[in-house]
Each structure stands twice: as structure tokens, then as C-alpha cells.
Design a protein around this motif. Sequence first.
Motif, mmCIF file in Angstrom:
data_model
loop_
_atom_site.group_PDB
_atom_site.id
_atom_site.type_symbol
_atom_site.label_atom_id
_atom_site.label_comp_id
_atom_site.label_asym_id
_atom_site.label_seq_id
_atom_site.Cartn_x
_atom_site.Cartn_y
_atom_site.Cartn_z
ATOM 1 N N GLN A 154 0.835 -1.191 0.000
ATOM 2 C CA GLN A 154 0.000 0.000 0.000
ATOM 3 C C GLN A 154 0.871 1.243 0.000
ATOM 4 N N GLY A 155 0.270 2.340 -0.391
ATOM 5 C CA GLY A 155 0.916 3.632 -0.281
ATOM 6 C C GLY A 155 0.562 4.275 1.045
ATOM 7 N N GLU A 163 5.970 7.133 0.619
ATOM 8 C CA GLU A 163 6.496 5.888 1.162
ATOM 9 C C GLU A 163 5.534 4.737 0.855
ATOM 10 N N GLN A 164 6.080 3.528 0.864
ATOM 11 C CA GLN A 164 5.306 2.318 0.628
ATOM 12 C C GLN A 164 5.388 1.434 1.865
ATOM 13 N N ALA A 165 4.309 0.681 2.106
ATOM 14 C CA ALA A 165 4.278 -0.252 3.235
ATOM 15 C C ALA A 165 4.018 -1.656 2.709
ATOM 16 N N GLY A 207 -9.366 5.149 5.429
ATOM 17 C CA GLY A 207 -8.104 5.861 5.245
ATOM 18 C C GLY A 207 -7.014 5.535 6.227
ATOM 19 N N ALA A 208 -7.186 4.492 7.063
ATOM 20 C CA ALA A 208 -6.139 4.183 8.043
ATOM 21 C C ALA A 208 -6.298 2.766 8.553
ATOM 22 N N TRP A 209 -5.152 2.215 9.039
ATOM 23 C CA TRP A 209 -5.149 0.964 9.780
ATOM 24 C C TRP A 209 -5.116 1.311 11.267
ATOM 25 N N PRO A 238 -1.802 5.693 8.337
ATOM 26 C CA PRO A 238 -2.564 6.057 7.135
ATOM 27 C C PRO A 238 -2.431 4.990 6.057
ATOM 28 N N SER A 239 -3.469 4.862 5.237
ATOM 29 C CA SER A 239 -3.483 3.825 4.206
ATOM 30 C C SER A 239 -4.339 4.291 3.035
ATOM 31 N N ASP A 240 -3.925 3.922 1.828
ATOM 32 C CA ASP A 240 -4.738 4.214 0.644
ATOM 33 C C ASP A 240 -5.559 3.005 0.209
#
Length: 369
Positions: A154-155, A163-165, A207-209, A238-240
Motif C-alpha cells: 500500500q501507499g 512511502e510504501q508499506a 483511510g487508516a489501519w 494512514p493507508s490508501d
Amino acid sequence: MTLSLYIARRFLRAFLMVAATFWGILFLIEMVEKIRSFSAAKVGLAQAALLAGLSVPASLYTILPLVMILAAVALFLGLARSSELVVIRASGRSALRMLAAPVVVALLLGVLTVAIGNPIVSATSKRYEELAGRYRATGVQAVSIGQEGVWMRQGMGGDSAGEQAVIRAARANLDATRLYDVTFLIVDPERGPVRRIDAEEAVLTRGAWELSKVKDWPLGSSTNPERDATRADRLSLPSDLTAERIRDSFGTPSTVPIWQLPGFIRGLENAGFSARRHLVWFEMELAQPLVMAAMVLIAAGFTMRHSRLGRTGVMVLLALAAGLGVFFLRNVAQVLGDNGQIPVALAAWAPPAIALMLALALILQEEDG
């Protein structure tokens, strides 16, 4: 044996001609559709042809039962118009014995399409999705299922944009919005890994974990990440990602080659996901040869008669209508099986079994008459 080989060759030739005709028609339609769909990406004729060539096998594979019934209708009409059908029947050969050759060819074609055609369709479909995603700039698959668990990419939004996760979870709920025993590895494109987060549970909200029982290692800003690691009961990242995007990333069962499907199903079940759709698809693929044979018998029941008896056009329409009915029944059974309203085996094997029995009853009635 000579007569059976002759009928088998005629039928195989008819099937290849019908399949080639449909391939050409579908290719032209897909070409126009790809040029229209990817007009914003300024896709040229060569790129559109490549995309169309990659998407046509999946479309043709879906309608193979209809191609089979059209080929069988062409075979029996050709034998009837040349009076070969009358000669064969006058020689004392029964209808069922004459049908053995095209039915065996249909079964073999069904086995070949499942064993060889299915992996080809899976490969072309995956390649098409990759190219289409590149032209649409939507990225690649966000979720992967393996024996080690669930993997996601995810972005990062907010202050960590760019950043990427990489996410790894031991298991998840059915739609992968709740992860258990989860690890987040946050990577900066220029600096590499900058942060690692372990949590017992992660829940995807808007929009988030939302993480619980967290341990956070600062990999990029510390010389001793273990010493500087922090613990917290709650943490928000945060998460897309969205539930819809995660669900779409699993893909359809048809994108997994049939030889890899049992292992993929085990991976889904081990990760905590429902593999019912994939089980239904797997069983329906195994039943594909019977569907092909049923289409031949349906065509024979309506069109294996002398052309001088008249009503040829009506019989052809009835045969096509019956084939479409079986095709529709099979799709309905697949939907019911996917939703869990009927057992998997019933959804996969009942439509071809019903079609075979009704077609044989019609042929035997005509034979006795």
C-alpha cells in the motif's frame, strides 16, 4: 471404425472453423473497445491489438459450449443435406452409435481446453491486467495469498506520502480488512526500510489501519532499533487501501491456472478467507468436458434428421435455444454456488447432468419414433 473417424474429422473441422470465426469477430470487437477504453492513454493500433489479443482467449473460453453446439449443428446439417445421414442410418447404424464419434471428440476437446486452454487463458488474462493497469496507471495487484500468510502492498498517506508499506499477516477475516499477527515494513524509495511495526491486530477503517498492542522499530533514524523500539496499545497508520480494492485484488478464480488452483484454495483457507468461489470454479472446470458432450447431444436431438422433412430452420433455432438454456442454467448454478445457497458439487455437476439426460431422452424418443 472408418466411418467413425470420418465423422470425427468432419466434426473437428467444423469446430475449428466455428472457433476461428468467433475468434476473428471477438478480436475486432475487442480492438474497437480497447481503442475507445484507453483513448486517454493514447494507445496506438499495435497496443490495442496486443490488448485485444490478450483478452480474446478469456472471452472465447467462456463461450466454448456455444461454439460446440454450433459446430455440432453444422455437422448434422451437413450430413443431412448430403444424404450421408440417410445412408448411415440405412446401413443399420443406430443414432447413439453414430453419435459416439462426435461425443468422444467433444470430451477430448473439453479435456484439452481445461488442461491446456485454462492455463493459457489464465496467463493471457494476467498479462492483460498488467498492461491495462499500466495504461490506466492503477498499479499492480495489492494483495497476495501464500503459504506464509497474507501479503499486501500500500501507499502511505498523510505526512508519509511517497512511502510504501509491505504488510504481512498470518491470517485475516473474509475480506482482509481485519489482520492478525501482522507486520508493517515501511520503505522509503530513496532510503530503504525506515520503520517496522508489529501488531497483534490491525483493522482497516476509512483511510487508516487501526493497530492494537504495537511494537515500533525506527529502522531509518536509529543506530540500535531494538533499543529505541517503543510499545503502544493503539496506533493509527494512514493507508490508501479500501475494502473494495482489496477484494478486487484477489482477482477472479479464472485468473488462477487449474493446476495451481488446489494449492491456491488451501492458501486461502489457511489464511482465513473463504475459498468457495474458487471451489465452485474448480469443480465447474472439471465438469467442462461433460458440458461439451451435452451440447453435442442437444444439437443431435434437434438437427439429426433428414433435411427433406422440413422445419430445418426451426430445429436449428430450438437447438440453439436449448444450448443457451443450458448455458444460462450453468451460470445461475455458479452464482448460487458462489453465494452458498446450493452445494458446490450440485452447482458444478447438476447442469451438465440434466442436459445430458434430457438430450438422451430426446434422441431416444426420436429413435423409437
